[in-house]
Design an enzyme around this catalytic site. Structure first.
Site, short mmCIF file in Angstrom:
data_model
loop_
_atom_site.label_atom_id
_atom_site.label_comp_id
_atom_site.label_asym_id
_atom_site.label_seq_id
_atom_site.Cartn_x
_atom_site.Cartn_y
_atom_site.Cartn_z
N ARG A 1 -0.43 8.79 -10.09
CA ARG A 1 -0.57 7.81 -9.32
C ARG A 1 0.21 6.46 -9.98
NH1 ARG A 1 -3.78 7.07 -5.38
NH2 ARG A 1 -4.26 5.20 -5.89
N SER B 1 -7.41 -5.79 -5.90
CA SER B 1 -8.50 -6.43 -4.90
C SER B 1 -9.91 -6.15 -5.77
CB SER B 1 -8.71 -5.62 -3.48
OG SER B 1 -9.20 -4.43 -4.01
N ARG C 1 -5.28 -1.96 8.60
CA ARG C 1 -6.45 -2.94 8.43
C ARG C 1 -5.96 -4.04 7.34
NH1 ARG C 1 -7.80 2.23 6.68
NH2 ARG C 1 -7.43 2.40 4.31
N LEU C 2 -7.24 -5.02 7.21
CA LEU C 2 -6.76 -6.05 6.41
C LEU C 2 -7.42 -5.92 4.93
CD1 LEU C 2 -7.42 -9.05 8.64
CD2 LEU C 2 -5.02 -8.16 7.88
N ASP D 1 0.76 -1.20 0.12
CA ASP D 1 -0.15 -0.02 0.06
C ASP D 1 0.63 1.23 -0.15
OD1 ASP D 1 -2.28 1.38 -0.02
OD2 ASP D 1 -2.83 1.13 2.14
N GLY D 2 0.44 2.29 -0.48
CA GLY D 2 0.87 3.68 -0.66
C GLY D 2 1.53 3.98 -1.96
N GLU E 1 -12.32 -4.71 -4.90
CA GLU E 1 -12.79 -3.09 -4.68
C GLU E 1 -12.13 -2.43 -5.46
OE1 GLU E 1 -12.23 -5.27 -2.01
OE2 GLU E 1 -14.00 -5.65 -1.94
N ASN E 2 -10.91 -2.75 -6.13
CA ASN E 2 -10.05 -1.64 -6.75
C ASN E 2 -10.52 -1.25 -8.33
OD1 ASN E 2 -6.87 -2.99 -5.58
ND2 ASN E 2 -7.97 -1.23 -5.13
N HIS F 1 2.67 3.29 -8.86
CA HIS F 1 2.39 1.68 -9.23
C HIS F 1 3.67 1.12 -10.01
CE1 HIS F 1 -1.53 2.12 -7.74
NE2 HIS F 1 -2.03 2.87 -8.61
C1 FPP Z 1 -2.00 0.11 -3.19
O1 FPP Z 1 -1.41 1.61 -3.20
C2 FPP Z 1 -1.50 -0.70 -4.47
C3 FPP Z 1 -2.22 -1.27 -5.32
C4 FPP Z 1 -3.62 -0.92 -5.51
C5 FPP Z 1 -1.64 -1.76 -6.48
C6 FPP Z 1 -0.42 -2.75 -6.03
C7 FPP Z 1 0.34 -2.90 -7.49
C8 FPP Z 1 1.76 -2.92 -7.61
C9 FPP Z 1 2.67 -2.70 -6.41
C10 FPP Z 1 2.14 -3.51 -8.66
C11 FPP Z 1 2.13 -4.91 -8.81
C12 FPP Z 1 2.77 -5.61 -9.72
C13 FPP Z 1 2.87 -7.02 -9.79
C14 FPP Z 1 3.56 -7.60 -10.69
C15 FPP Z 1 2.45 -7.82 -8.70
P1 FPP Z 1 -2.45 2.81 -3.55
O2 FPP Z 1 -2.86 2.96 -4.93
O3 FPP Z 1 -3.91 2.27 -2.77
O4 FPP Z 1 -2.00 3.75 -2.70
P2 FPP Z 1 -2.61 4.84 -1.99
O5 FPP Z 1 -3.22 4.20 -0.57
O6 FPP Z 1 -1.43 5.83 -1.67
O7 FPP Z 1 -3.44 5.85 -2.79
#
Ligand code: FPP
Length: 254
Positions: free
Chosen positions: A46, A78, A207-208, A33-34, A80-81, A50
């Site tokens: 954003r 997820s 949280r989970l 996360d983050g 939810e994403n 990623h």
């Molecule tokens: C949460 O951060 C992150 C995600 C929803 C995506 C995670 C995906 C990756 C790190 C790349 C995955 C790649 C592979 C190959 C598995 P957020 O966007 O919710 O951050 P924020 O809470 O700061 O907005």
């Protein structure tokens, strides 16, 4: 045997704060996360967060394999994403295939097996194709399992298990009195995979978020304020060392 040889050769590498290899958790799950906040702090879109997060995926996969973690489960997307802007969802759907394109050789060399948790049918066909090819290519690898949770939601997973049980009861195949934990376990997407020993969540959220709710009943939780793109090998090992200091009782006495 191969794994032992691999471990032995890697043990020679010295990393700062490397944990004691004798007590390494078998299964580590990570809520990455983050990414968005990491990007915002730098005035970037954003998706830049990623992309930077993918570099941490590479580093943590190697770091986990180097110390003998057997299963690494990463929460990449997820159920939810899907609520995120279309452009961000499109980008997130392209990342696994980009990662696999760049890393598959290395994963093969390191004997890593790719598995997916989640409903793949709902993903774009290009994502499905690259993932299925990677799962197929690595299916006989006997080293670490890299489980990527994509379009995964724990409540849906549990509901599907309950539906399957209800159908079997209705069909007279299952006696309600005999329903036990294994009846649920065997109907989850994690079927055959031991529960996580350690769950790490980055970015300061505590949280989970609908991740492995059933499976984490006795999992040790470790949180850090570090955003996922800044989460590197030394932070991962810090989490492992913290885990190694915990006394796990699974509801029993010390
Ligand atoms: C949460 O951060 C992150 C995600 C929803 C995506 C995670 C995906 C990756 C790190 C790349 C995955 C790649 C592979 C190959 C598995 P957020 O966007 O919710 O951050 P924020 O809470 O700061 O907005």
């Amino acid at each position: 045997m191969f794994k032992l040889k691999q471990l032995f050769s890697r043990q020679k590498k010295t990393y700062a704060n490397k944990p004691d290899l004798a007590g390494v958790p078998y299964h580590v799950a990570v809520i990455m996360d983050g990414n968005g906040r990491w990007a915002k702090k730098r005035g970037l879109p954003r998706i830049a967060g990623h992309r930077a997060g993918m570099e941490s995926v590479k580093e943590i996969t190697t770091a986990a394999d180097d110390i003998g973690v057997q299963i690494l489960t990463l929460y990449a997307f997820s159920t939810e994403n899907w609520k995120r802007p279309e452009q961000e969802v499109d980008f997130l759907m392209r990342l696994p295939q980009e990662f696999l394109l760049l890393e598959l050789e290395t994963l093969m060399k390191n004997n890593v097996r790719i598995r997916i948790l989640g409903d793949l049918d709902a993903l774009p066909s290009h994502t499905q194709t690259s993932i299925n090819a990677a799962c197929e290519k690595t299916k006989n690898n006997t080293g670490m399992v890299l489980n990527i949770a994509l379009n995964y939601g724990s409540r849906t997973e549990i509901l599907d298990a309950i539906r399957s049980i209800a159908k079997d009861v209705k069909a007279g195949l299952l006696d309600p009195e005999s329903i036990d934990e294994s009846a649920i376990n065997s109907r989850l997407m994690t079927q055959g995979i031991p529960d996580p020993d350690l769950l790490i969540r980055t970015s300061g959220e505590l949280r989970l978020s609908n991740f492995l709710l059933w499976q984490c009943a006795y999992t040790e939780l470790w949180f850090t304020d570090i955003f996922w793109p800044d989460f590197k090998r030394e932070h991962f090992y810090e989490a492992i060392r913290a885990y190694q200091k915990r006394g796990r009782r699974f509801g029993g006495l010390k």
